[in-house]
Scaffold this active site. Structure first.
Site, PDB file in Angstrom:
ATOM      1  NE  ARG A 120      37.514  46.397  41.002  1.00 52.85           N
ATOM      2  CZ  ARG A 120      37.762  46.007  42.249  1.00 52.85           C
ATOM      3  NH1 ARG A 120      36.763  45.714  43.068  1.00 52.85           N
ATOM      4  NH2 ARG A 120      39.008  45.927  42.684  1.00 52.85           N
ATOM      5  CG  ASP A 157      34.016  34.804  49.894  1.00 55.24           C
ATOM      6  OD1 ASP A 157      35.162  34.863  50.384  1.00 55.24           O
ATOM      7  OD2 ASP A 157      33.494  35.766  49.288  1.00 55.24           O
TER       8      ASP A 157
END
Length: 290
Positions: free
Chosen positions: A57, A159
């Site tokens: 990632r 979020d």
């Protein structure tokens, strides 16, 4: 949020401008610093077996910044670079969601909305709104309950990941993601794309107007909220926090739930350690402890 790929650490990456540049391996010391950072910034308890996932990632972030050393990248994060910290969080969080996920919650919410005697808008907060499927499902539920596109309901959708919030605001989804919705709901709540938008559908503006999307980190000391909510959806979030962090976040969330409000948790979450805050009143549905 996090899922691990199989296999060993990926082979060295080819980076920029067609030239080969080899990333340094992610050492255990660097991995430990990354685990500490994601915990301090986002509250995520990253397990020791996520080494390969973190490498794959964050390799993308190193490519973007033209770095080959994870130590150099960590230095940028530890210096307090807010833009890179945001990208770091986005890289290490995975958002899994769907329309009307954990479907048993929505009839409970509908009954709850119908029971509220209101002289003000009814308020709902979804704390991990991801790409928008959950808040739009809440909006559909409210419209169906009041049989009106002018339902007296306002939804706050937050979020930590700014990338998914951008997608949520657009409200555009591939048709295959909407297959679980009835044809009646599709016709009432979505606009089908044509031409270059064929194969996609967009939620109707009436739903979008009910929802305010904004970035919020549940670990922040100040959430910038000025009201209490009649329902809070915080589903499948606590499982990524350790018990101490869970207790701190749940204590804060309880302060923002109206006395008559309902708190909706995920199917794999239980709050046995927070019985001073909440009492169970349905399947993964809680009310404030009196």
């Amino acid at each position: 949020m996090l899922t691990a790929p199989s296999g060993k650490t990926p082979a060295p990456d080819r980076l920029w401008d067609g030239k080969e540049a080899v990333l340094s391996p992610l050492t255990e010391e660097e991995f430990g610093r990354i685990r500490a950072l994601i915990h301090s910034i986002a509250g995520i308890s990253l397990s020791p077996n996520k080494h390969d996932l973190v490498y794959s990632r964050l390799a993308r972030r190193l490519r973007t910044r033209r770095l080959t050393s994870f130590t150099d990248y960590i230095g940028i994060l530890e210096s307090g670079n807010n833009l890179e910290r945001e990208a770091f969080i986005n890289a290490l969080t995975t958002n899994m969601t769907s329309f009307f996920r954990e479907a048993h919650h929505f009839p409970i919410l509908a009954r709850h909305l119908g029971s509220i005697k209101f002289n003000r808008p009814i308020t709902i907060w979804t704390c991990a709104s991801s790409t928008g499927e959950e808040p739009y499902s809440l909006a559909i539920t409210a419209i169906e309950q009041f049989n009106s596109f002018n339902a007296p309901v306002r939804i706050l959708a937050t979020d930590i990941d700014t990338n998914v919030l951008k997608r949520a605001r657009k409200g555009i989804y591939p048709l295959e993601q909407l297959q679980m919705l009835s044809s009646k709901r599709m016709k009432r709540f979505f606009l089908r794309g044509r031409g270059e938008n064929d194969g996609f559908a967009k939620v109707k503006p009436e739903l979008q107007r009910m929802i305010t999307f904004r970035q919020l980190n549940l670990l922040s000391t100040d959430w910038g909220l000025s009201e209490r909510f009649d329902a809070i959806f915080c589903r499948n979030v606590m499982i990524y926090f350790d018990k101490m962090t869970q207790q701190r976040v749940l204590t804060n969330l309880a302060r923002y739930l109206n006395p008559h409000g309902l708190f909706f948790a995920g199917h794999s979450e239980s709050f046995h350690h927070a019985t001073d805050l909440f009492r169970l009143c349905g399947k993964t549905v809680y009310a404030l402890r009196s």
